[in-house]
Design a protein around this motif. Structure first.
Motif, PDB file in Angstrom:
ATOM      1  N   GLU A 197       2.826   6.491  -1.294  1.00  0.00           N
ATOM      2  CA  GLU A 197       2.319   7.278  -2.409  1.00  0.00           C
ATOM      3  C   GLU A 197       3.354   7.317  -3.529  1.00  0.00           C
ATOM      4  O   GLU A 197       4.552   7.138  -3.298  1.00  0.00           O
ATOM      5  CB  GLU A 197       2.015   8.708  -1.968  1.00  0.00           C
ATOM      6  N   TYR A 253       3.791   7.732  -8.237  1.00  0.00           N
ATOM      7  CA  TYR A 253       3.254   7.496  -9.578  1.00  0.00           C
ATOM      8  C   TYR A 253       3.735   6.135 -10.067  1.00  0.00           C
ATOM      9  O   TYR A 253       4.939   5.906 -10.209  1.00  0.00           O
ATOM     10  CB  TYR A 253       3.700   8.608 -10.532  1.00  0.00           C
ATOM     11  N   LYS A 294       0.833   6.766 -13.061  1.00  0.00           N
ATOM     12  CA  LYS A 294      -0.443   7.227 -12.530  1.00  0.00           C
ATOM     13  C   LYS A 294      -0.373   7.266 -11.006  1.00  0.00           C
ATOM     14  O   LYS A 294       0.242   6.404 -10.372  1.00  0.00           O
ATOM     15  CB  LYS A 294      -1.575   6.292 -12.975  1.00  0.00           C
ATOM     16  N   TRP A 295      -1.009   8.257 -10.426  1.00  0.00           N
ATOM     17  CA  TRP A 295      -0.977   8.470  -8.989  1.00  0.00           C
ATOM     18  C   TRP A 295      -1.539   7.253  -8.258  1.00  0.00           C
ATOM     19  O   TRP A 295      -2.547   6.674  -8.664  1.00  0.00           O
ATOM     20  CB  TRP A 295      -1.773   9.710  -8.608  1.00  0.00           C
ATOM     21  N   SER A 296      -0.896   6.864  -7.174  1.00  0.00           N
ATOM     22  CA  SER A 296      -1.315   5.677  -6.427  1.00  0.00           C
ATOM     23  C   SER A 296      -1.107   5.886  -4.939  1.00  0.00           C
ATOM     24  O   SER A 296      -0.147   6.538  -4.523  1.00  0.00           O
ATOM     25  CB  SER A 296      -0.517   4.451  -6.893  1.00  0.00           C
ATOM     26  N   GLU A 318       5.185  12.676 -12.361  1.00  0.00           N
ATOM     27  CA  GLU A 318       3.833  12.337 -12.803  1.00  0.00           C
ATOM     28  C   GLU A 318       3.772  11.971 -14.282  1.00  0.00           C
ATOM     29  O   GLU A 318       2.800  11.364 -14.737  1.00  0.00           O
ATOM     30  CB  GLU A 318       2.884  13.487 -12.504  1.00  0.00           C
TER      31      GLU A 318
END
Length: 344
Positions: free
Chosen positions: A202, A204, A225-227, A221
């Motif tokens: 996980e 950004y 972008k969140w991944s 953040e």
């Protein structure tokens, strides 16, 4: 004025546009289709109607019909296909490996080395150029100019499955599935090192501050972008490991950046440091063996093997699988032979 936030997702898999709108306190009652048509640039009434019919428009987190009357302080969420581009597409007679096709969509097995859509330094020879030739009636969809039918993409040197829409309604409904992360996407990847049996990565993802052609993984953040990538070991081959990666999100270079982030760059991935010997012996014979593997597959060892989705028209779940291409398979055979030999 309304508070309008625009979130444009454009990674390996995502090509869509997300609007969040908080309606002004003084707004009078107005049909939502008319309201959105006047608030969003390049949004025709037909495009908005299709988004509503596809379930891509929520008011206060609830589905609404086109007749819904917007009220003050309503919170509106809408998902469209990607905003317009200026790139003109020229049809080219390039063969396409079509895995599945019907009136609404097709699934294509893209070879490594083919760029998906025209862009800087890649105006010809792309999959979109090929689509424009082979499917003359395939529309350049509103909101997706220059990219007819594309709802997602994969890197130039990544092989495997891509989903193409043939009409705007299909595009809109598939874009919503990608936005909701409900599409099944599994990749086979060969990575350096002996990797844990399974894991979840996980962070950004954002452009590297040191090298703008690659992506880095950040904890902040504000930097990306969140991944999320989930992986499982498929086969251990001594100094490299074959893994299956399942995506929850679809950011640019997601798997490549994630694997480097945990210390296991993809084999032969030049941009992420995988084109060097990162594990193994110092023997000349071993160095020559790896060099031969690099020569067989001079690109990242990444293949989009499985693609699953709910068909926009039939509502049935469909899943497709593409076999490994020859270069990837050849390198795997070499590593299997090497791993089966006694190691000194």
């Amino acid at each position: 004025m309304e508070n309008i936030a625009i979130e444009q997702e454009e990674g390996e898999q995502d090509l869509f546009e997300h609007f969040n709108i908080v309606v002004d306190k003084g707004q009078s009652l107005l049909r939502i289709d008319k309201f959105l048509m006047h608030r969003i640039v390049n949004a025709s009434r037909n495009r908005i109607q299709n988004a509503i019919d596809a379930g891509n428009v929520l008011v206060n987190k609830q589905l609404v019909k086109a007749s819904y009357k917007v009220k003050p302080l309503d919170e509106i969420s809408i998902v469209f296909a990607h905003p317009p581009r200026d790139t003109e597409v020229y049809p080219e007679n390039i063969p396409i490996d079509i895995v599945y096709e019907d009136d609404d969509l097709l699934v294509v097995n893209k070879p490594a080395g083919m760029v998906v859509h025209p862009g800087f330094n890649n105006y010809t020879g792309t999959l979109v150029n090929a689509l424009a030739y082979h499917f003359e009636k395939l529309p350049t969809l509103p909101g997706n100019d220059g990219r007819p039918g594309l709802v997602h993409r994969i890197d130039k040197d990544t092989s495997g499955l891509l989903l193409i829409s043939k009409n705007e309604m299909t595009m809109t409904k598939l874009a919503k599935q990608f936005f909701d992360h409900s599409i099944t996407r599994k990749y086979l990847a060969l990575a350096w090192g002996d990797i844990e049996k399974e894991g979840r990565i996980e962070g950004y993802i954002g452009r590297s501050l040191k090298n703008r052609i690659v992506q880095d993984v950040y904890e902040d953040e504000e930097k990306g972008k969140w991944s999320v990538t989930n992986y499982k070991v498929v086969e251990r081959l001594h100094y490299v490991t074959l893994i299956c990666c399942q995506l929850e999100t679809g950011r640019t270079h997601q798997i490549r950046a994630h694997m480097k982030h945990i210390g296991h760059p993809l084999f032969s991935d030049a941009n992420y440091g995988g084109d060097k010997i990162l594990k193994g012996t110092t023997f000349t014979k071993y160095k020559q063996f790896v060099a031969n593997c690099f020569e067989l597959m001079p690109r990242q060892a990444l293949h989009a093997q499985t693609l699953g989705f709910v068909h926009p028209t039939t509502k049935q779940y469909m899943e497709f699988e593409a076999p490994l291409p020859a270069d990837f398979e050849s390198v795997l055979v070499k590593w299997r032979n090497y791993a089966s030999q006694p190691q000194s």
